[in-house]
Write a protein that holds these residues in place. Structure first.
Motif, PDB file in Angstrom:
ATOM      1  N   CYS A   4       0.837  -1.203   0.000  1.00  0.00           N
ATOM      2  CA  CYS A   4       0.000   0.000   0.000  1.00  0.00           C
ATOM      3  C   CYS A   4       0.874   1.256   0.000  1.00  0.00           C
ATOM      4  N   CYS A  10       0.448   5.619   7.419  1.00  0.00           N
ATOM      5  CA  CYS A  10      -0.784   5.098   8.002  1.00  0.00           C
ATOM      6  C   CYS A  10      -0.569   4.851   9.502  1.00  0.00           C
ATOM      7  N   CYS A  32      -2.203  -4.540   3.866  1.00  0.00           N
ATOM      8  CA  CYS A  32      -1.126  -3.622   3.450  1.00  0.00           C
ATOM      9  C   CYS A  32      -0.214  -4.216   2.389  1.00  0.00           C
ATOM     10  N   CYS A  39      -9.067  -2.041   1.513  1.00  0.00           N
ATOM     11  CA  CYS A  39      -8.947  -1.524   2.881  1.00  0.00           C
ATOM     12  C   CYS A  39      -9.793  -0.268   3.038  1.00  0.00           C
TER      13      CYS A  39
HETATM   14  S1  SF4 Z   1      -4.144  -0.184   6.894  1.00  0.00           S
HETATM   15 FE1  SF4 Z   1      -4.948   0.181   4.845  1.00  0.00          FE
HETATM   16  S2  SF4 Z   1      -4.357   2.302   4.336  1.00  0.00           S
HETATM   17 FE2  SF4 Z   1      -3.132   1.640   6.095  1.00  0.00          FE
HETATM   18  S3  SF4 Z   1      -1.234   0.884   5.147  1.00  0.00           S
HETATM   19 FE3  SF4 Z   1      -2.604  -0.873   5.445  1.00  0.00          FE
HETATM   20  S4  SF4 Z   1      -3.717  -1.093   3.508  1.00  0.00           S
HETATM   21 FE4  SF4 Z   1      -2.803   0.951   3.557  1.00  0.00          FE
END
Ligand code: SF4
Length: 72
Positions: A4, A10, A32, A39
């Motif tokens: 991601c 994040c 991720c 997500c």
């Molecule tokens: S929780 Fe979701 S937005 Fe955050 S890094 Fe992981 S995939 Fe990306």
């Protein structure tokens, strides 16, 4: 496997799972470094921007993400 693009900014894991490394690892492998397009946090990052992602929004809570997108 692709990661991601929001991974480094994040805050979900630091804010919510710092005492649950096993759960954090499972979520990271699932979302991720896997299906990050699905997500809930990724969706808000993409559509509304980083500042609109609630710190406690779970990656699996797409229902809440939909409500946020609808202005809720
Ligand atoms: S929780 Fe979701 S937005 Fe955050 S890094 Fe992981 S995939 Fe990306």
């Amino acid at each position: 496997m692709a990661e991601c693009v929001n991974y480094n900014k994040c805050s979900y894991f630091v804010e919510n799972l710092k005492n649950s490394p096993n759960t954090a690892s499972m979520v990271q492998n699932s979302y991720c470094r896997g299906k990050f397009e699905q997500c809930a946090r990724f969706i808000i990052f993409e559509k509304l921007g980083e500042t609109r992602v609630p710190p406690d929004l779970s990656p699996s809570d797409k229902q809440r993400a939909e409500k946020i997108l609808q202005g809720g």
